[in-house]
Enzyme design. Sequence first.
Site, PDB file in Angstrom:
ATOM      1  N   ASP A  50       0.878  -1.169   0.000  1.00 18.32           N
ATOM      2  CA  ASP A  50       0.000   0.000   0.000  1.00 18.32           C
ATOM      3  C   ASP A  50       0.918   1.223   0.000  1.00 18.32           C
ATOM      4  O   ASP A  50       1.427   1.636   1.042  1.00 18.32           O
ATOM      5  CB  ASP A  50      -0.904  -0.005   1.232  1.00 18.32           C
ATOM      6  CG  ASP A  50      -1.751   1.262   1.339  1.00 18.32           C
ATOM      7  OD1 ASP A  50      -1.724   2.080   0.392  1.00 18.32           O
ATOM      8  OD2 ASP A  50      -2.422   1.437   2.374  1.00 18.32           O
ATOM      9  N   SER A 128       5.483   9.879 -17.952  1.00 16.29           N
ATOM     10  CA  SER A 128       4.356  10.017 -18.876  1.00 16.29           C
ATOM     11  C   SER A 128       4.602  11.199 -19.798  1.00 16.29           C
ATOM     12  O   SER A 128       5.290  12.158 -19.424  1.00 16.29           O
ATOM     13  CB  SER A 128       3.055  10.242 -18.094  1.00 16.29           C
ATOM     14  OG  SER A 128       1.983  10.565 -18.981  1.00 16.29           O
ATOM     15  N   TYR A 141      -1.962  14.705 -11.923  1.00 15.74           N
ATOM     16  CA  TYR A 141      -1.193  13.695 -12.644  1.00 15.74           C
ATOM     17  C   TYR A 141      -0.010  14.326 -13.367  1.00 15.74           C
ATOM     18  O   TYR A 141       1.126  13.853 -13.269  1.00 15.74           O
ATOM     19  CB  TYR A 141      -2.100  12.972 -13.632  1.00 15.74           C
ATOM     20  CG  TYR A 141      -1.437  11.825 -14.361  1.00 15.74           C
ATOM     21  CD1 TYR A 141      -1.140  10.640 -13.704  1.00 15.74           C
ATOM     22  CD2 TYR A 141      -1.115  11.931 -15.712  1.00 15.74           C
ATOM     23  CE1 TYR A 141      -0.543   9.585 -14.368  1.00 15.74           C
ATOM     24  CE2 TYR A 141      -0.515  10.883 -16.389  1.00 15.74           C
ATOM     25  CZ  TYR A 141      -0.229   9.709 -15.712  1.00 15.74           C
ATOM     26  OH  TYR A 141       0.372   8.671 -16.379  1.00 15.74           O
TER      27      TYR A 141
END
Length: 244
Positions: A50, A128, A141
């Site tokens: 987690d 990304s 993001y």
Amino acid sequence: MMRFENKVALVTGGRSGIGRAIARRLSDEGATVITAQRGEDEEFDWIAADFSDPHTPERIVAEVIARTGRLDVLINNAGMMMEAGIEELSLEDWQRNLNLNLTAPFLLIRAALPYLRKTRGNIVNTGSVEGLAANPGHAAYCASKAGLHGLTRSVAVDHGYEGIRCNAVAPGWIDTDLNLDFIENAPDSEAFRRDIGRIHPVARTGSPEEVAALVAFLAADEAGFVTGKIYTVDGGRMDKLSLP
């Protein structure tokens, strides 16, 4: 080709999508692969993780060392994305994005450095194209991935003299299950699939295996003079100007 024989690789988020393709590619080339994520991995040795818990990264690295005695390759792939405009984005959601996409990789790298120093190992982060540009409603993001790109460069600069390399890949539209489901649920999936292909000079979207191929190169010894770089894997999308 067995570029990773006798090497140990930790892949976060390795149970699906790009992470699964990376885990398989490294394993096919000889690596002992351990994945870390919330869910059980039926294919590889795995550790429950987690990453919203700041103590998790250190525990994960310690477990890898306990099981294998070494760490050669760290792949920071686990991440999340949510859509919300800045005015609709809560501080809690902002922090969730940054914690998973940026803070967790930082903590994993920090915990892994003593062991990567011993093996002259290396790190590949999954960034990304949205760390280089932006789609609407992706403030958290984009910010987190841009930060991850900056972290990549900093680690490369600070630890290159120790034989530790750090690079990142910046995928564009990749045919993961999540993206394929998004297309199938579009009002006109065929039109969406056609249109998404047109924005790429190669006239198609990418596969997880194509990202994994580049990751494997960057993680291999043959890329020994490559560090601190962000490599786009986007079919030329970022290079194509929009029509007037």
